[in-house]
Design an enzyme around this catalytic site. Structure first.
Site, PDB file in Angstrom:
ATOM      1  N   GLU A 140      49.865 -11.280 -17.086  1.00  0.00           N
ATOM      2  CA  GLU A 140      50.340 -10.223 -17.982  1.00  0.00           C
ATOM      3  C   GLU A 140      50.751  -8.986 -17.205  1.00  0.00           C
ATOM      4  OE1 GLU A 140      46.936 -10.826 -21.307  1.00  0.00           O
ATOM      5  OE2 GLU A 140      47.691  -8.810 -21.081  1.00  0.00           O
ATOM      6  N   CYS A 176      52.240  -1.648 -15.353  1.00  0.00           N
ATOM      7  CA  CYS A 176      50.888  -2.054 -14.960  1.00  0.00           C
ATOM      8  C   CYS A 176      50.949  -3.533 -14.584  1.00  0.00           C
ATOM      9  CB  CYS A 176      49.928  -1.837 -16.138  1.00  0.00           C
ATOM     10  SG  CYS A 176      48.273  -2.480 -15.851  1.00  0.00           S
ATOM     11  N   CYS A 219      40.110 -13.398 -12.592  1.00  0.00           N
ATOM     12  CA  CYS A 219      39.307 -12.448 -11.822  1.00  0.00           C
ATOM     13  C   CYS A 219      37.900 -13.004 -11.688  1.00  0.00           C
ATOM     14  CB  CYS A 219      39.264 -11.108 -12.555  1.00  0.00           C
ATOM     15  SG  CYS A 219      38.380  -9.809 -11.673  1.00  0.00           S
ATOM     16  N   CYS A 268      32.966  -8.435 -14.938  1.00  0.00           N
ATOM     17  CA  CYS A 268      32.578  -7.262 -15.744  1.00  0.00           C
ATOM     18  C   CYS A 268      32.378  -7.705 -17.199  1.00  0.00           C
ATOM     19  CB  CYS A 268      33.632  -6.164 -15.652  1.00  0.00           C
ATOM     20  SG  CYS A 268      33.823  -5.513 -13.983  1.00  0.00           S
ATOM     21  N   CYS A 324      35.170  -7.155 -20.076  1.00  0.00           N
ATOM     22  CA  CYS A 324      36.574  -7.425 -19.730  1.00  0.00           C
ATOM     23  C   CYS A 324      37.009  -8.846 -20.071  1.00  0.00           C
ATOM     24  CB  CYS A 324      36.763  -7.168 -18.236  1.00  0.00           C
ATOM     25  SG  CYS A 324      38.441  -7.426 -17.679  1.00  0.00           S
ATOM     26  N   CYS A 379      43.390  -5.933 -22.191  1.00  0.00           N
ATOM     27  CA  CYS A 379      44.033  -6.560 -21.034  1.00  0.00           C
ATOM     28  C   CYS A 379      43.503  -7.972 -20.880  1.00  0.00           C
ATOM     29  CB  CYS A 379      43.677  -5.831 -19.737  1.00  0.00           C
ATOM     30  SG  CYS A 379      43.621  -4.072 -19.872  1.00  0.00           S
TER      31      CYS A 379
HETATM   32  N1  SAH Z   1      39.707  -4.894 -11.153  1.00  0.00           N
HETATM   33  C1  SAH Z   1      40.231  -3.571 -11.194  1.00  0.00           C
HETATM   34  C2  SAH Z   1      41.520  -3.428 -11.983  1.00  0.00           C
HETATM   35  C3  SAH Z   1      41.702  -4.162 -13.276  1.00  0.00           C
HETATM   36  S1  SAH Z   1      40.944  -3.603 -14.744  1.00  0.00           S
HETATM   37  C4  SAH Z   1      39.200  -2.604 -11.650  1.00  0.00           C
HETATM   38  O1  SAH Z   1      38.083  -3.006 -11.940  1.00  0.00           O
HETATM   39  O2  SAH Z   1      39.459  -1.406 -11.646  1.00  0.00           O
HETATM   40  C5  SAH Z   1      41.634  -2.038 -15.167  1.00  0.00           C
HETATM   41  C6  SAH Z   1      40.647  -1.141 -15.885  1.00  0.00           C
HETATM   42  O3  SAH Z   1      40.418  -1.559 -17.231  1.00  0.00           O
HETATM   43  C7  SAH Z   1      39.287  -1.104 -15.217  1.00  0.00           C
HETATM   44  O4  SAH Z   1      38.784   0.210 -15.224  1.00  0.00           O
HETATM   45  C8  SAH Z   1      38.476  -1.984 -16.139  1.00  0.00           C
HETATM   46  O5  SAH Z   1      37.102  -1.764 -15.969  1.00  0.00           O
HETATM   47  C9  SAH Z   1      39.023  -1.602 -17.486  1.00  0.00           C
HETATM   48  N2  SAH Z   1      38.754  -2.536 -18.579  1.00  0.00           N
HETATM   49  C10 SAH Z   1      38.682  -3.876 -18.547  1.00  0.00           C
HETATM   50  N3  SAH Z   1      38.440  -4.381 -19.759  1.00  0.00           N
HETATM   51  C11 SAH Z   1      38.354  -3.343 -20.588  1.00  0.00           C
HETATM   52  C12 SAH Z   1      38.111  -3.207 -21.994  1.00  0.00           C
HETATM   53  N4  SAH Z   1      37.892  -4.272 -22.764  1.00  0.00           N
HETATM   54  N5  SAH Z   1      38.103  -1.970 -22.507  1.00  0.00           N
HETATM   55  C13 SAH Z   1      38.323  -0.886 -21.746  1.00  0.00           C
HETATM   56  N6  SAH Z   1      38.556  -0.945 -20.428  1.00  0.00           N
HETATM   57  C14 SAH Z   1      38.564  -2.155 -19.848  1.00  0.00           C
END
Ligand code: SAH
Length: 349
Positions: A91, A104, A111, A115, A118, A332
């Site tokens: 995406e 973006c 990944c 987290c 996510c 995302c």
């Molecule tokens: N791996 C990298 C970049 C990708 S995620 C990182 O961790 O920074 C981009 C951002 O979106 C990160 O801050 C991540 O923690 C956040 N993110 C992921 N899923 C999310 C969600 N469901 N709601 C809000 N932020 C989210």
């Protein structure tokens, strides 16, 4: 076989010389790929057919195709789902701001950081993206809209510092004066905090912006939502960020996704302020985007504003992320996941 779109100009020159071609052919091909965003050999009208056939035999050149695109009626945000040459999906998002168009991009297919909030990590890591696959997300979107992309954020699916070499090649090529020449200052890499990668990036002599996904002001809480916190403590991470700033002088961003009842308390705000006080940094609050599988909820609008005010009272720079494309939303990674799930189901039929 080498991947044509990931080859730098020096790589292309070496290739051309190796097959007995003139050096200027490298410049011509590079210009087609990285300035004019050509997606096939057919478009390279000043390159002899015999050379194109030779290149097609020696090199891979597979451009991602747009599988679907959703456009927001509210603000023109576009979410693209690309199909890669091996059938995987990624995406990318185009956001239209007053200061220009921001794309973006994804840095990995999936990944492995895990987290808890996510969607991108739910299916694990399939593979790294090549530099060319990162570039082509920007090129394809610029071509699709006919408008110049002025900013790129590596904040899509994947952990960019877990794909370090390809990331750095991408950053150098996207800012290359012989390519799209997007200013280094308009490039941002977002990381969950892989310290060795932060240290390497610090010494690359690139003036790019770094965003750190913090999401919790102490290790105990951070470990419950971000497994990476078990490997690197905040006691090591904060000094690594300060060192990064000392060398590269770009204001840091801390991303903080607010999760109701988890990291949105008054104590969290105070602890967060204590943690980053004195740093030239901005906190970017993001009400968590609910993902069905994670069960995490966003705080009320009022609670988000209260958290913001609290940080401001402690002297911290803070913004609430403008939510782009609310109507096409889905966090995302959700679009990719939906398609990956349904393609798998179709495969089983
Ligand atoms: N791996 C990298 C970049 C990708 S995620 C990182 O961790 O920074 C981009 C951002 O979106 C990160 O801050 C991540 O923690 C956040 N993110 C992921 N899923 C999310 C969600 N469901 N709601 C809000 N932020 C989210």
């Amino acid at each position: 076989m080498k991947d044509l779109l990931s080859m730098t100009l020096p790589d292309l020159i070496t290739y051309m010389e190796g097959i007995g071609e003139k050096k200027f052919r490298a410049g011509q091909v590079y210009d087609w790929l990285h300035r004019r965003c050509a997606s096939s050999y057919d478009q390279m009208t000043n390159i002899p057919k015999t050379l194109k056939e030779k290149m097609a035999a020696d090199l891979t050149f597979a451009y991602p195709t747009v599988r679907t695109m959703q456009e927001s009626r509210l603000d023109g945000t576009r979410k693209y789902l690309f199909r890669l040459s091996d059938g995987n999906y990624i995406e990318s998002v185009l956001m239209k701001y007053h200061h220009g168009n921001t794309v973006c991009i994804s840095s990995q297919c999936g990944c492995r950081m895990g987290c808890k909030f996510c969607a991108s990590t739910l299916l694990g890591l399939t593979r790294n993206l090549t530099a060319g696959e990162m570039l082509s997300q920007v090129y394809a979107i610029q071509k699709d809209t006919g408008e110049r992309v002025s900013n790129v954020v590596v904040m899509g699916t994947g952990e960019p510092l877990d794909n370090y070499d390809n990331l750095v090649t991408f950053l150098r090529m996207i800012s290359d004066p012989d390519g799209l020449h997007i200013s280094e200052r308009n490039l941002t890499v977002s990381t969950c905090g892989l310290i060795p990668g932060i240290e390497l990036l610090r010494d690359e002599n690139l003036s790019i912006n770094l965003a750190l996904s913090l999401h919790a002001p102490n290790d105990k809480l951070r470990k419950t939502i971000m497994p990476i916190a078990r490997a690197y403590s905040l006691k090591e991470l904060i000094p690594a960020l300060k060192d990064y700033y000392a060398v590269n002088k770009r204001r840091l961003t801390f991303e903080y996704s607010l999760i109701r009842g988890v990291n949105d308390t008054d104590e969290c705000a105070q602890e967060l302020a204590d943690l980053i006080r004195g740093m030239n940094a901005l906190v970017n609050l993001i009400p968590v985007n609910p993902v069905r599988e994670t069960g995490m909820k966003e705080p009320s609008r009022t609670d988000v504003l209260i958290f913001q005010k609290k940080l401001e009272k402690y002297g911290i720079n803070v913004t609430i992320r403008r939510e782009m494309g609310r109507d096409i939303d889905g966090a995302c990674g959700q679009l990719r996941k939906r398609y990956s799930d349904s393609e798998t189901e179709n495969d089983n039929l």
